[in-house]
Design an enzyme around this catalytic site. Structure first.
Site, PDB file in Angstrom:
ATOM      1  N   THR A 106      -6.538   2.386  -0.681  1.00 57.05           N
ATOM      2  CA  THR A 106      -7.201   3.058  -2.061  1.00 57.05           C
ATOM      3  C   THR A 106      -7.165   4.654  -2.001  1.00 57.05           C
ATOM      4  O   THR A 106      -5.881   4.868  -1.524  1.00 57.05           O
ATOM      5  CB  THR A 106      -8.610   3.781  -0.626  1.00 57.05           C
ATOM      6  OG1 THR A 106      -8.961   2.522   0.270  1.00 57.05           O
ATOM      7  CG2 THR A 106      -9.753   3.671  -1.158  1.00 57.05           C
ATOM      8  N   ILE A 161     -16.540  -6.731  -1.496  1.00 59.46           N
ATOM      9  CA  ILE A 161     -16.733  -5.409  -1.240  1.00 59.46           C
ATOM     10  C   ILE A 161     -16.963  -5.209   0.001  1.00 59.46           C
ATOM     11  O   ILE A 161     -16.962  -4.889   1.262  1.00 59.46           O
ATOM     12  CB  ILE A 161     -18.246  -5.437  -1.373  1.00 59.46           C
ATOM     13  CG1 ILE A 161     -18.552  -5.570  -3.114  1.00 59.46           C
ATOM     14  CG2 ILE A 161     -18.767  -3.776  -1.896  1.00 59.46           C
ATOM     15  CD1 ILE A 161     -20.534  -6.013  -3.832  1.00 59.46           C
ATOM     16  N   THR A 165      -9.871   5.758   4.273  1.00 54.58           N
ATOM     17  CA  THR A 165      -8.953   4.187   3.597  1.00 54.58           C
ATOM     18  C   THR A 165      -8.093   2.986   5.191  1.00 54.58           C
ATOM     19  O   THR A 165      -8.666   4.131   6.331  1.00 54.58           O
ATOM     20  CB  THR A 165      -7.526   5.338   2.481  1.00 54.58           C
ATOM     21  OG1 THR A 165      -7.208   3.373   2.525  1.00 54.58           O
ATOM     22  CG2 THR A 165      -6.993   6.120   3.612  1.00 54.58           C
ATOM     23  N   GLU A 206      -8.770  -0.562   7.355  1.00 55.32           N
ATOM     24  CA  GLU A 206      -9.390  -1.368   6.803  1.00 55.32           C
ATOM     25  C   GLU A 206     -10.893  -1.408   7.472  1.00 55.32           C
ATOM     26  O   GLU A 206     -11.949  -0.547   7.296  1.00 55.32           O
ATOM     27  CB  GLU A 206      -9.312  -2.353   8.506  1.00 55.32           C
ATOM     28  CG  GLU A 206      -7.770  -2.649   8.999  1.00 55.32           C
ATOM     29  CD  GLU A 206      -7.942  -3.133  10.841  1.00 55.32           C
ATOM     30  OE1 GLU A 206      -8.501  -3.504  11.131  1.00 55.32           O
ATOM     31  OE2 GLU A 206      -6.370  -3.286  11.286  1.00 55.32           O
ATOM     32  N   GLY A 207     -11.011  -1.623   5.959  1.00 58.28           N
ATOM     33  CA  GLY A 207     -12.512  -1.761   5.021  1.00 58.28           C
ATOM     34  C   GLY A 207     -13.279  -1.852   6.110  1.00 58.28           C
ATOM     35  O   GLY A 207     -14.501  -0.981   5.999  1.00 58.28           O
TER      36      GLY A 207
END
Length: 324
Positions: free
Chosen positions: A195, A224, A245, A247-248
């Protein structure tokens, strides 16, 4: 303490095998973006304008995973997302599933400033972009040959791929042979927590944050992540601003960005204590990092991954650019 402060990131989860020339390329880009932000702050540009300006620059350069150079979906397309938040009055804007908008962070800013909503996605976000007259490009503009090669590798390894800045010839076998990791309970060979983001406190003590990403290499269409989710990947209020930023899915579960502000508000912790607490206690075994500033002019970067591309500076002369 006091005065302005700024931090920029280009993603956590750096591959330890990242070649020297790519490390130098990353450091140059981070330094250039930091200097752009510093110049803007010295010119008394408000925090919200500075974070947009810096993230636009990161989106335009193909090195990191946002805008041009975004990771590709399983279908070889680009679906970008971004968010921006003004801490002065907690206004925010976010977009997801953007495919032809040259600078998603600026579309997020327009959602905040020019629409009655906080979040627009997919065809609705694209339609709004056309109405606003923002610069649009073909989806091919965002796709680099490196990423096409990486998507092929990811498909061969049946995984979500880790670091697309590693030259292709050096990571084919590694992508397949590494023991499986887990993300959200699902085994994956390698992971791409990438990111870009910027947080700023200006000389008035106003905080702002912005985050932008192409998401994961070989991600499912429609996925998303945390970056456009206010409170997870991005948050700003009257006491701090945070951009995350990593592991979403883990960042979403931990509402990481908002938690930094919450422990400052409710526990009375200072910025560094709050960031340490959140990275240590809220990540649910995930790997991530964040950058943060406070209204007092403090700035910090923290991560639990191998590395995080980052740069920060403060009015008192402090400056750092680092990867590991």
């Amino acid at each position: 303490m006091g005065g302005w402060a700024i931090a920029v990131h280009g993603g956590a989860g750096v591959d330890p095998n990242l070649p020297k020339d790519r490390q130098e390329q990353a450091t140059r880009l981070l330094t250039r973006c930091l200097q752009i932000g510093i110049s803007a702050l010295r010119s008394s540009l408000p925090a919200i304008d500075v974070v947009e300006l810096v993230v636009r620059e990161l989106e335009t350069d193909p090195f990191f995973n946002s805008g041009r150079g975004s990771a590709l979906t399983e279908k070889g397309t680009v679906e970008m997302e971004a968010s921006i938040m003004d801490g002065a009055d907690r206004r925010c804007g976010a977009v997801s599933g953007v495919t032809t908008v040259k600078n998603p962070v600026s579309l997020a800013r327009l959602v905040m400033d020019k629409s009655p909503h906080s979040y627009l996605a997919f065809s609705g976000a694209e339609e709004f972009a056309k109405q606003m007259g923002v610069e649009m490009v073909e989806n091919d503009y965002f796709i680099t040959s490196d990423n096409v090669g990486m998507l092929k590798l990811a498909k061969e390894a049946n995984s979500i791929l880790f670091d697309y800045r590693i030259p292709l010839e050096s990571c084919g076998a590694a992508a397949v042979e590494n023991p499986p990791l887990h993300m959200n309970g699902l085994p994956i060979s390698v992971y791409a927590p990438e990111t870009v983001g910027c947080v700023v406190v200006d000389s008035q003590g106003h905080c702002a944050a912005a985050t932008s990403t192409g998401g994961l290499m070989n991600k499912m269409v429609g996925r998303i992540g945390d970056s456009p989710l206010i409170g997870s990947g991005t948050y700003a209020c009257d006491i701090c601003a945070v951009s995350c930023t990593g592991e979403g899915e883990a960042i979403i579960r931990g509402t990481l960005a908002r938690d930094v502000a919450a422990v400052m508000e409710y526990k009375g912790l200072d910025l560094q204590e709050a960031v340490d607490f959140v990275i240590g206690k809220r990540l649910d075994k995930g790997k991530a990092g964040l950058i943060a500033v406070s209204s007092k002019g403090e700035v910090t970067c923290r991560f639990n991954s191998v590395g995080m591309f980052r740069a920060c500076a403060a009015e008192d002369g402090y400056m750092e650019v680092g990867i590991w």
